[in-house]
Design a protein around this motif. Sequence first.
Motif, mmCIF file in Angstrom:
data_model
loop_
_atom_site.group_PDB
_atom_site.id
_atom_site.type_symbol
_atom_site.label_atom_id
_atom_site.label_comp_id
_atom_site.label_asym_id
_atom_site.label_seq_id
_atom_site.Cartn_x
_atom_site.Cartn_y
_atom_site.Cartn_z
ATOM 1 N N THR A 225 0.828 -1.204 0.000
ATOM 2 C CA THR A 225 0.000 0.000 0.000
ATOM 3 C C THR A 225 0.865 1.257 0.000
ATOM 4 O O THR A 225 0.516 2.256 -0.646
ATOM 5 C CB THR A 225 -0.947 0.019 1.211
ATOM 6 O OG1 THR A 225 -0.197 -0.029 2.427
ATOM 7 C CG2 THR A 225 -1.898 -1.164 1.167
ATOM 8 N N GLU A 226 1.987 1.218 0.697
ATOM 9 C CA GLU A 226 2.898 2.365 0.691
ATOM 10 C C GLU A 226 3.498 2.575 -0.696
ATOM 11 O O GLU A 226 3.658 3.710 -1.158
ATOM 12 C CB GLU A 226 4.003 2.158 1.732
ATOM 13 C CG GLU A 226 3.487 2.224 3.169
ATOM 14 C CD GLU A 226 4.544 1.821 4.185
ATOM 15 O OE1 GLU A 226 5.650 1.395 3.772
ATOM 16 O OE2 GLU A 226 4.261 1.917 5.403
ATOM 17 N N VAL A 227 3.816 1.477 -1.370
ATOM 18 C CA VAL A 227 4.341 1.568 -2.735
ATOM 19 C C VAL A 227 3.291 2.155 -3.673
ATOM 20 O O VAL A 227 3.605 2.988 -4.537
ATOM 21 C CB VAL A 227 4.807 0.179 -3.218
ATOM 22 C CG1 VAL A 227 4.935 0.141 -4.736
ATOM 23 C CG2 VAL A 227 6.142 -0.178 -2.576
ATOM 24 N N LEU A 228 2.045 1.748 -3.523
ATOM 25 C CA LEU A 228 0.983 2.294 -4.368
ATOM 26 C C LEU A 228 0.825 3.796 -4.143
ATOM 27 O O LEU A 228 0.592 4.552 -5.098
ATOM 28 C CB LEU A 228 -0.332 1.572 -4.092
ATOM 29 C CG LEU A 228 -0.389 0.097 -4.516
ATOM 30 C CD1 LEU A 228 -1.699 -0.539 -4.048
ATOM 31 C CD2 LEU A 228 -0.230 -0.065 -6.019
ATOM 32 N N ASP A 229 0.960 4.247 -2.903
ATOM 33 C CA ASP A 229 0.910 5.688 -2.626
ATOM 34 C C ASP A 229 2.049 6.411 -3.348
ATOM 35 O O ASP A 229 1.858 7.499 -3.906
ATOM 36 C CB ASP A 229 0.998 5.942 -1.125
ATOM 37 C CG ASP A 229 -0.297 5.599 -0.397
ATOM 38 O OD1 ASP A 229 -1.353 5.565 -1.052
ATOM 39 O OD2 ASP A 229 -0.233 5.354 0.822
ATOM 40 N N THR A 230 3.227 5.807 -3.321
ATOM 41 C CA THR A 230 4.379 6.393 -4.015
ATOM 42 C C THR A 230 4.122 6.477 -5.514
ATOM 43 O O THR A 230 4.435 7.484 -6.159
ATOM 44 C CB THR A 230 5.645 5.557 -3.739
ATOM 45 O OG1 THR A 230 5.922 5.569 -2.338
ATOM 46 C CG2 THR A 230 6.850 6.114 -4.485
ATOM 47 N N LEU A 231 3.551 5.409 -6.073
ATOM 48 C CA LEU A 231 3.253 5.405 -7.500
ATOM 49 C C LEU A 231 2.219 6.469 -7.856
ATOM 50 O O LEU A 231 2.345 7.149 -8.882
ATOM 51 C CB LEU A 231 2.753 4.028 -7.935
ATOM 52 C CG LEU A 231 3.791 2.911 -8.014
ATOM 53 C CD1 LEU A 231 3.126 1.602 -8.416
ATOM 54 C CD2 LEU A 231 4.901 3.255 -9.000
ATOM 55 N N LEU A 232 1.198 6.626 -7.028
ATOM 56 C CA LEU A 232 0.173 7.639 -7.309
ATOM 57 C C LEU A 232 0.782 9.029 -7.377
ATOM 58 O O LEU A 232 0.430 9.837 -8.247
ATOM 59 C CB LEU A 232 -0.921 7.590 -6.238
ATOM 60 C CG LEU A 232 -1.931 6.450 -6.370
ATOM 61 C CD1 LEU A 232 -2.877 6.436 -5.184
ATOM 62 C CD2 LEU A 232 -2.713 6.559 -7.674
ATOM 63 N N ALA A 233 1.719 9.314 -6.478
ATOM 64 C CA ALA A 233 2.392 10.610 -6.511
ATOM 65 C C ALA A 233 3.225 10.750 -7.779
ATOM 66 O O ALA A 233 3.241 11.805 -8.429
ATOM 67 C CB ALA A 233 3.265 10.780 -5.269
ATOM 68 N N GLY A 234 3.918 9.673 -8.156
ATOM 69 C CA GLY A 234 4.771 9.721 -9.338
ATOM 70 C C GLY A 234 4.005 9.791 -10.640
ATOM 71 O O GLY A 234 4.534 10.255 -11.651
ATOM 72 N N LEU A 235 2.753 9.335 -10.624
ATOM 73 C CA LEU A 235 1.938 9.327 -11.838
ATOM 74 C C LEU A 235 1.097 10.590 -11.998
ATOM 75 O O LEU A 235 0.364 10.723 -12.986
ATOM 76 C CB LEU A 235 1.017 8.098 -11.830
ATOM 77 C CG LEU A 235 1.727 6.744 -11.987
ATOM 78 C CD1 LEU A 235 0.748 5.599 -11.755
ATOM 79 C CD2 LEU A 235 2.381 6.616 -13.354
ATOM 80 N N ALA A 236 1.201 11.499 -11.052
ATOM 81 C CA ALA A 236 0.461 12.754 -11.172
ATOM 82 C C ALA A 236 0.932 13.507 -12.415
ATOM 83 O O ALA A 236 2.126 13.488 -12.745
ATOM 84 C CB ALA A 236 0.670 13.606 -9.928
ATOM 85 N N PRO A 237 0.022 14.146 -13.144
ATOM 86 C CA PRO A 237 0.429 14.892 -14.347
ATOM 87 C C PRO A 237 1.561 15.872 -14.033
ATOM 88 O O PRO A 237 1.496 16.620 -13.060
ATOM 89 C CB PRO A 237 -0.856 15.627 -14.738
ATOM 90 C CG PRO A 237 -1.955 14.756 -14.217
ATOM 91 C CD PRO A 237 -1.442 14.198 -12.924
ATOM 92 N N GLY A 238 2.608 15.818 -14.853
ATOM 93 C CA GLY A 238 3.754 16.689 -14.675
ATOM 94 C C GLY A 238 4.853 16.098 -13.830
ATOM 95 O O GLY A 238 5.985 16.617 -13.830
ATOM 96 N N ALA A 239 4.572 15.027 -13.077
ATOM 97 C CA ALA A 239 5.613 14.378 -12.286
ATOM 98 C C ALA A 239 6.613 13.689 -13.210
ATOM 99 O O ALA A 239 6.309 13.348 -14.351
ATOM 100 C CB ALA A 239 4.995 13.368 -11.315
ATOM 101 N N VAL A 240 7.823 13.477 -12.694
ATOM 102 C CA VAL A 240 8.909 12.929 -13.519
ATOM 103 C C VAL A 240 8.523 11.569 -14.093
ATOM 104 O O VAL A 240 8.716 11.305 -15.285
ATOM 105 C CB VAL A 240 10.206 12.816 -12.694
ATOM 106 C CG1 VAL A 240 11.286 12.078 -13.500
ATOM 107 C CG2 VAL A 240 10.702 14.199 -12.298
ATOM 108 N N LEU A 241 7.990 10.678 -13.258
ATOM 109 C CA LEU A 241 7.630 9.343 -13.734
ATOM 110 C C LEU A 241 6.551 9.426 -14.810
ATOM 111 O O LEU A 241 6.648 8.762 -15.845
ATOM 112 C CB LEU A 241 7.148 8.478 -12.570
ATOM 113 C CG LEU A 241 6.657 7.070 -12.938
ATOM 114 C CD1 LEU A 241 7.763 6.246 -13.574
ATOM 115 C CD2 LEU A 241 6.098 6.351 -11.700
#
Length: 285
Positions: A225-241
């Motif tokens: 669940t912590e990893v999924l939270d990290t992914l959600l932040a990284g997948l936000a429009p404009g984020a590096v990922l």
Amino acid sequence: MSAPERIPSRGLTEAGLRTLLAEGELTVLGRVRGASNAVLYCTVAYEGEERTCVYKPVAGEQPLWDFPDGTLAQREVAAYEISEATGWGLVPPTVLREGPYGQGMCQLWIEAEPEEPAEEDSDGLGPLLGLVEAEEPGEGWKAVGLADVGEGRTALLVHADDPRLRRLAVLDAVINNGDRKGGHLLPAPDGRLFGIDHGVTFNVDDKLRTLLWGWAGEPLTQEATEVLDTLLAGLAPGAVLATRLGELITETELDALRGRVESLRKSGRHPRPSGEWPPIPWPPV
């Protein structure tokens, strides 16, 4: 649960391995037989460093009815980017580059460790998959389903109840992996476990086909669940990922990826087969 150690690099960092793969001179040694697409076994050399690798040219990809032509190499790289964002390091270093037969995917070769019978030592990887003539999988195993073993007989297909496989099951759900076979699981000599062959991923439709259904419906681990939270932040429009993935998959596929991560995080459980698609790939190995 702590994140796994990085790939033994013999002096090279993860970034150094990516540079080697991207900039090094590729020399084709042969072709890996049995693959539906062209898979070339190569060496790659750069500034005195040399490794073995796999090179899959786009020109050697076979057309698929449910994926745009010439996109499988990019999907392999996108799977690596997601794997790195999780911090789990489940996919070997993978880049998109020009090679002797045009643009393609180049991935570090992982020499798999032959599997040995399970030992009492909890660090031993042991067998990952098996068939048992019983109704229950037994301690340390998770049931996948019944398999036809010929002559009118069936056996229970099982996989190890192993945290490394469980991480991979989460990754597959995120990237919508349509082809997680047993032969795509590579236990490395240092105890790491890698997954390879991620060309049929990131489809907007539910394509999840895997041998790792043993946790279906069970709660996700806190680590997941912590990893999924990290992914959600990284997948936000404009984020590096998100920006990097936008160079590899379509905007519609990127939106679907965000939706899968959000759905997993909201449910808090490993997904179950949808019933709209064969849940296990064929052949399974």
